[in-house]
Design an enzyme around this catalytic site. Structure first.
Site, short mmCIF file in Angstrom:
data_model
loop_
_atom_site.label_atom_id
_atom_site.label_comp_id
_atom_site.label_asym_id
_atom_site.label_seq_id
_atom_site.Cartn_x
_atom_site.Cartn_y
_atom_site.Cartn_z
N ASP A 193 49.97 -3.36 -81.62
CA ASP A 193 50.65 -4.60 -81.25
C ASP A 193 52.04 -4.33 -80.70
O ASP A 193 52.28 -4.38 -79.50
CB ASP A 193 50.72 -5.54 -82.46
CG ASP A 193 51.35 -6.86 -82.06
OD1 ASP A 193 50.80 -7.51 -81.17
OD2 ASP A 193 52.42 -7.21 -82.59
N LYS B 17 48.36 -6.77 -73.12
CA LYS B 17 48.48 -5.44 -73.72
C LYS B 17 47.96 -5.50 -75.14
O LYS B 17 48.07 -6.58 -75.74
CB LYS B 17 49.92 -4.92 -73.70
CG LYS B 17 51.01 -5.92 -74.01
CD LYS B 17 51.02 -6.62 -75.34
CE LYS B 17 51.14 -5.79 -76.58
NZ LYS B 17 51.08 -6.64 -77.82
N ARG C 185 46.84 -9.54 -85.74
CA ARG C 185 47.51 -8.24 -85.74
C ARG C 185 47.18 -7.41 -86.98
O ARG C 185 47.40 -6.20 -87.00
CB ARG C 185 49.03 -8.44 -85.64
CG ARG C 185 49.46 -8.92 -84.26
CD ARG C 185 50.82 -9.59 -84.28
NE ARG C 185 51.21 -10.06 -82.97
CZ ARG C 185 50.72 -11.15 -82.38
NH1 ARG C 185 49.82 -11.90 -83.00
NH2 ARG C 185 51.13 -11.50 -81.18
N TYR D 132 33.78 -19.63 -72.97
CA TYR D 132 34.46 -18.53 -72.28
C TYR D 132 33.66 -18.11 -71.04
O TYR D 132 34.21 -17.92 -69.96
CB TYR D 132 34.61 -17.31 -73.19
CG TYR D 132 35.61 -17.42 -74.33
CD1 TYR D 132 36.31 -18.60 -74.61
CD2 TYR D 132 35.87 -16.32 -75.14
CE1 TYR D 132 37.22 -18.67 -75.65
CE2 TYR D 132 36.77 -16.38 -76.18
CZ TYR D 132 37.44 -17.56 -76.45
OH TYR D 132 38.34 -17.62 -77.48
N ARG E 173 37.31 -21.87 -78.25
CA ARG E 173 36.04 -21.99 -78.97
C ARG E 173 35.83 -23.41 -79.48
O ARG E 173 34.74 -23.94 -79.46
CB ARG E 173 36.01 -20.97 -80.12
CG ARG E 173 35.99 -19.54 -79.61
CD ARG E 173 36.25 -18.54 -80.70
NE ARG E 173 37.58 -18.71 -81.28
CZ ARG E 173 38.04 -18.04 -82.32
NH1 ARG E 173 37.28 -17.15 -82.91
NH2 ARG E 173 39.26 -18.26 -82.77
N1 LIG Z 1 52.81 -9.95 -73.58
C1 LIG Z 1 53.34 -10.36 -74.72
O1 LIG Z 1 54.55 -10.56 -74.83
C2 LIG Z 1 52.47 -10.61 -75.86
C3 LIG Z 1 51.16 -10.22 -75.82
N2 LIG Z 1 50.34 -10.51 -76.85
C4 LIG Z 1 48.93 -10.10 -76.75
O2 LIG Z 1 48.16 -11.26 -76.47
C5 LIG Z 1 46.96 -11.25 -77.21
C6 LIG Z 1 46.87 -12.52 -78.04
O3 LIG Z 1 47.96 -12.63 -78.90
P1 LIG Z 1 48.44 -14.06 -79.49
O4 LIG Z 1 48.55 -15.04 -78.41
O5 LIG Z 1 49.62 -13.80 -80.32
O6 LIG Z 1 47.21 -14.40 -80.40
P2 LIG Z 1 46.54 -15.79 -80.80
O7 LIG Z 1 45.91 -15.56 -82.12
O8 LIG Z 1 47.47 -16.92 -80.64
O9 LIG Z 1 45.45 -15.96 -79.67
C7 LIG Z 1 44.29 -15.24 -79.61
C8 LIG Z 1 43.22 -16.13 -79.03
O10 LIG Z 1 42.01 -15.41 -79.13
C9 LIG Z 1 40.95 -16.29 -79.34
N3 LIG Z 1 39.93 -15.67 -80.18
C10 LIG Z 1 38.68 -15.42 -79.80
N4 LIG Z 1 37.98 -14.84 -80.78
C11 LIG Z 1 38.82 -14.74 -81.81
C12 LIG Z 1 38.64 -14.25 -83.13
N5 LIG Z 1 37.50 -13.72 -83.55
N6 LIG Z 1 39.71 -14.31 -83.95
C13 LIG Z 1 40.89 -14.82 -83.52
N7 LIG Z 1 41.09 -15.30 -82.30
C14 LIG Z 1 40.07 -15.27 -81.44
C15 LIG Z 1 41.51 -17.56 -79.90
O11 LIG Z 1 41.06 -18.47 -78.96
P3 LIG Z 1 40.43 -19.89 -79.19
O12 LIG Z 1 41.50 -20.72 -78.68
O13 LIG Z 1 39.19 -19.83 -78.39
O14 LIG Z 1 40.18 -20.09 -80.66
C16 LIG Z 1 43.03 -17.41 -79.82
O15 LIG Z 1 43.59 -18.48 -79.12
C17 LIG Z 1 46.96 -9.93 -77.96
O16 LIG Z 1 46.26 -8.98 -77.21
C18 LIG Z 1 48.42 -9.53 -78.04
O17 LIG Z 1 48.61 -8.13 -78.09
C19 LIG Z 1 50.77 -11.24 -77.91
C20 LIG Z 1 52.06 -11.64 -78.02
C21 LIG Z 1 53.04 -11.27 -77.03
O1 LIG Z 2 53.37 -8.25 -77.35
C1 LIG Z 2 54.07 -8.57 -78.29
O2 LIG Z 2 55.39 -8.70 -78.09
C2 LIG Z 2 56.24 -9.28 -79.00
C3 LIG Z 2 55.77 -9.13 -80.41
O3 LIG Z 2 56.54 -9.91 -81.26
C4 LIG Z 2 54.32 -9.47 -80.54
O4 LIG Z 2 53.87 -9.25 -81.88
C5 LIG Z 2 53.52 -8.65 -79.63
O5 LIG Z 2 52.17 -9.05 -79.64
#
Ligand SMILES: NC(=O)C1=CN([C@@H]2O[C@H](COP(=O)(O)OP(=O)(O)OC[C@H]3O[C@@H](n4cnc5c(N)ncnc54)[C@H](OP(=O)(O)O)[C@@H]3O)[C@@H](O)[C@H]2O)C=CC1
Ligand SMILES: O=C1OC[C@@H](O)[C@H](O)[C@H]1O
Length: 378
Positions: A203, A121, A191, A82, A58
């Site tokens: 989460d 996820k 979260r 986006y 953003r």
């Molecule tokens: N597979 C895995 O191991 C993991 C998966 N996840 C999943 O990934 C996703 C993102 O998690 P994570 O990377 O930790 O989160 P972050 O907060 O780091 O990233 C979320 C992104 O969403 C964007 N965004 C858009 N609108 C909003 C809003 N209204 N408020 C906040 N953020 C917004 C932001 O992008 P911008 O840069 O545009 O500001 C930000 O970079 C979740 O669905 C989570 O469940 C998370 C951690 C581990």
């Molecule tokens: O997907 C995830 O995996 C690891 C966790 O620590 C995190 O909170 C979650 O988003």
């Protein structure tokens, strides 16, 4: 110990690079998210058929510095960033690491623009939304896959193989936990935001729910008990414990926590991260399943006979290196799917929809509101 250092070095410190094929899939990332480097950007370096073409954030400055840090050539930003990334004709696949509550909207938009989707996820905030995403993907002839990375790692596949081998008979119960002590997640994290689809179950809890469903090989028929530790926002579950009833008298306990309070406020609690399967003839468990690529142990405890342990960092007779992460194995499978090849493992439509049905059942038993549906109409 040396193997552990090698895994961390090759996966996360100096991720292994390879030459790219001329027709490599071009990925765009929506959101400069924390998870994208480990989940996609670093694994992509060692995949000959994947290049990361663009990122959208953003904020312009954030987009530019993220792109620079990760050597991503193109950036999009601002209120239309986006959508511009989605509409870029030089992009084939969109990776969506947005807050859960935005997964439905941006996956729909990406699919409608003709792009394949690798979706973090949990797939969406509800089974209904997840089903709709797969309908759109089918209508457009595209792939969408929920990024449940642990499912693709050889350690989980080995656990499943042992469980299904018949060596210990039928499953009687399963327990899975992903719970960490307080201090890892900031108070303003996505979260803890209900409107963005937050909550412990959404989460971390989705991992145990997904694992018990997959190992038992059927869907829960009811939630026997469910309790939660509340957050400041009463609609948010900081921690959840639930017991699910499955067909054939099998029960499953799931536990997740975004921040277990410290003992007396000064002594951190130990984290709980495992899957443990009880069978008629013994018990099999896998430690650290979402982080299994760093280290894990598969412990096999027969009722009769000696206990043994195993490790599995590579697939038997399949592709992979011992330093491949859960995410690298996942990327391999996703690309195979997009290319029309048979992946070693896949997350199916049915699986993702049933997963959200199970999550909804637990929230309902907890007496907490379902996560809010997206206002976006495709
Ligand atoms: N597979 C895995 O191991 C993991 C998966 N996840 C999943 O990934 C996703 C993102 O998690 P994570 O990377 O930790 O989160 P972050 O907060 O780091 O990233 C979320 C992104 O969403 C964007 N965004 C858009 N609108 C909003 C809003 N209204 N408020 C906040 N953020 C917004 C932001 O992008 P911008 O840069 O545009 O500001 C930000 O970079 C979740 O669905 C989570 O469940 C998370 C951690 C581990
Ligand atoms: O997907 C995830 O995996 C690891 C966790 O620590 C995190 O909170 C979650 O988003």
């Amino acid at each position: 110990m040396l193997a552990l250092i090698e895994r961390i070095y090759k996966a996360a410190i100096n991720p292994v690079k390879c030459a790219k094929e001329i027709n490599a899939l071009r990925f765009g990332i929506i959101g400069a998210a924390q998870i994208a480097p480990i989940a996609l950007i670093w694994p992509a370096r060692s995949h000959p058929e994947v290049v990361i073409t663009a990122v959208a954030a953003r904020d312009e400055q954030k987009a530019r510095s993220y792109a620079k840090k990760h050597s991503i050539g193109k950036v999009y930003f601002g209120p239309t960033g986006y959508q511009q990334l989605i509409d870029d004709p030089d992009i084939d696949v969109i990776y969506i690491p947005l807050p859960n509550g935005l997964h439905f909207e941006w996956s729909s938009k990406a699919l409608l623009a003709g792009k394949h989707v690798l979706l973090e996820k949990p797939s969406t905030d509800s089974a209904e939304e997840t089903q709709r995403l797969f309908e759109i993907a089918k209508a457009k002839g595209l792939v969408i896959m929920e990024a449940f990375h642990y499912r693709f790692h050889p350690s989980y596949l080995r656990l499943k193989e042992i469980v299904n081998s018949g060596e210990f008979g039928k499953i009687t119960s399963v327990k899975s936990e992903l719970a960490v002590p307080a201090g890892f997640i900031k108070k303003d994290d996505i979260r803890f935001n209900y409107d963005l689809g937050g909550g412990s179950l959404m989460d971390m809890g989705v991992y145990p729910v997904s694992a018990v469903r997959n190992l038992i090989g059927s869907e829960p028929v009811s939630v026997i008990t469910a309790t939660h530790d509340a957050h400041i926002d009463p609609k948010i579950d900081r921690g959840v414990r639930a017991t699910l009833e499955f067909p054939n008298d099998i029960t499953a306990e799931v536990h997740s926590d975004l921040g277990i309070p410290w003992r007396m406020g000064i002594i951190p609690r130990w984290r709980h991260i495992h899957i443990t399967v009880k069978l008629e003839g013994g018990e099999v468990s896998l430690s650290n399943f979402p982080g299994a690529w760093i280290y894990h142990t598969i412990t096999i405890t027969p009722k009769k006979g000696p206990k043994r342990t195993e490790k599995a960092y590579t697939l038997k007779g399949g592709k992979g290196e011992q330093w491949w992460t859960t995410y690298r194995y996942q990327l391999e499978a996703f690309v195979d799917l997009v290319r029309g090849r048979t992946p070693h493992t896949v997350m199916t439509e049915e699986d993702s929809i049933n997963q959200m049905k199970a999550v909804e059942m637990v929230y309902s038993k907890l007496g907490l509101p379902a996560r809010p549906l997206s206002k976006y109409v495709p």
